[in-house]
Structure formats: structure tokens, C-alpha cells
Design an enzyme around this catalytic site. Sequence first.
Site, PDB file in Angstrom:
ATOM      1  N   HIS A  58      23.972  33.524 -18.024  1.00 58.33           N
ATOM      2  CA  HIS A  58      25.175  33.060 -17.312  1.00 58.33           C
ATOM      3  C   HIS A  58      24.827  32.681 -15.869  1.00 58.33           C
ATOM      4  CE1 HIS A  58      29.211  33.301 -15.621  1.00 58.33           C
ATOM      5  NE2 HIS A  58      29.741  33.859 -16.690  1.00 58.33           N
TER       6      HIS A  58
ATOM      7  N   GLU B 277      25.348  27.671 -18.036  1.00 58.86           N
ATOM      8  CA  GLU B 277      24.851  28.775 -18.852  1.00 58.86           C
ATOM      9  C   GLU B 277      24.187  28.257 -20.125  1.00 58.86           C
ATOM     10  OE1 GLU B 277      28.165  31.492 -19.428  1.00 58.86           O
ATOM     11  OE2 GLU B 277      29.131  30.692 -17.640  1.00 58.86           O
TER      12      GLU B 277
END
Length: 267
Positions: free
Chosen positions: A139, A241
Site C-alpha cells: 500500500h 498500490e
Amino acid sequence: MKHTLYSADGAKAEIALNGAHVTSWIPQEFGEQLFLSQQSDLKAGASIRGGVPVIFPQFAALGNLPKHGFARNQLWHLRQSDQPDRAVFELRDNDMTRAIWPHAFLAEITVVISGLALEVELAVTNTGTTPFDFTAALHTYLRVDDIAATRLLGLQGTTYRDSVTGTNGCVEKDDECAIVGQVDRIYFNASNKLTVKRNHHSVLVQSIGFPDAVVWNPGPELSAAMADMEPQGYQRMLCVEAANIGNPVVLQSGQRWSAAQRLLVSK
Ligand SMILES: O=P(O)(O)OC[C@H]1O[C@@H](O)[C@H](O)[C@@H](O)[C@@H]1O
């Protein structure tokens, strides 16, 4: 507790053992490339707001587990190594993970830096006797000078879910995407090479084995409402991400899966 990497050609990175979470990456010649909120909670067990959170075994709220799974809130173990530019962190199932996810696993995060590149690899091995499935993501919060002047390239024609409105089956129209307001999208089967163009230089975001890509920026209202984000924090970050969401990974007993994200700064 954190671990610091140094490369012979002048790069540096810091990784918190809480989450095996890269919190800083300073490649040779350039300054800090990752966003880290000054209001982030860094204590053990907290979700760090910035850097590279490791999302496993569930992306977002797409399942019964806590949001984004548990890997980011666990203390990982640093595997001993004498390589200053590379480190491997391990997480195994324990009482807490088995209480909510009854599977035996070994997760490994490998972080390598060199020159202008950072590579983070996630590997998962099924160490139990029954199959399991999971979703996962790296992320990454990229630091940008000004979100209004930032563009994301490489997604034109890709199908996405707009998680802000809950709309599936959208198709990206733009060749160079501007980030306006709250943006929260899962692009399925995305290109494995995306480029974030910033004021001064670009970052090539390469994924190796992660089919999907998530793009997230909370925008002004949500940013102001988040306890661990500076009110104007959204202006200085863009999450790109590397993810595996659309088709969860299925591992049989003894099987190992791995995928990576590589960031490369270019002028
Ligand atoms: O606040 P969290 O749990 O770190 O999540 C941040 C964001 O992470 C993104 O990956 C999700 O797509 C968003 O929906 C979510 O809001």
C-alpha cells in the site's frame, strides 16, 4: 524498533518491525520518496499512516477480517543477514492470527535498495495441512510535492471499481490521470508499469506478479477528518498500490506465492 538499510551507492531506507513497514526511502541523489504523516501513530500494533503498509490476508473491508487484515499491525521478526542493502522480515501464524484466521502460514517481506530503486517483495507459504486463500497489497504512499500537479500514467483502458461510489465496471478514460478530490479505485489486471509524474521528477512503479493496482488519495474532507493525517496531508501523497484482489491467491499445503513492487526514480 526499526532496521536501516544502506546501499554502497548511497541509498538509505528504514523499516519498522511493526508491520515490516518501510517508512523511509532516500535514493541516491534524491530526497525522501515516501510520504509519512507527522501525526501517524508509530507504536507497536498501530497502523502507520504512510510508507509501505503490508496488506495481508485481506484487502480493505472485502471480507470478515479487520480492515486490511492483520499483517500491518503485527511485530515481524528480522532474519539475520550481513547484507547492508537487503533485509528479510518474517511473520508466522500465532495465537492472535489463528483466533481470527485459522491458518498456518509464513509471510516474508524482502526489502532491497540500490541506487535509484526500492524493491519490496511479499511471499506467503502455506505451512499447514489445509488450503487457504487471501488478498494482499503493498500500500505504497508516494510523496508528491503537490497533488494538483501530479499525474498518473499507464491506466488508460483499464477496468476499475470506484470504491468511493461503490461502482464496478468503470473504464479509465485518461492517458494522464489527475487526482481530484477523494480517489479510491481498484484497477483490475492493470499494466505492470505505471508512472507517477511529479513537478520535478517521475517514479516508475513496477509490479512483478501483482495483477491489480489500487490508487488512493483521501482528498481534503477525509484527510481533515483522519486523526492520523495532517489536514493538508492529501496534497503531499498518492498511494499507488501493487495488489492481488480480483482473484484471491489460493495456496495448497506447502505452496509458496510471491510478488513484488519496484520503485525507480527518474529525472
Ligand atoms: O485507513 P486505512 O485503513 O489505512 O485505509 C486507507 C485506504 O486504503 C486504500 O487501499 C483503500 O482502497 C481505501 O478504501 C482505504 O480508505
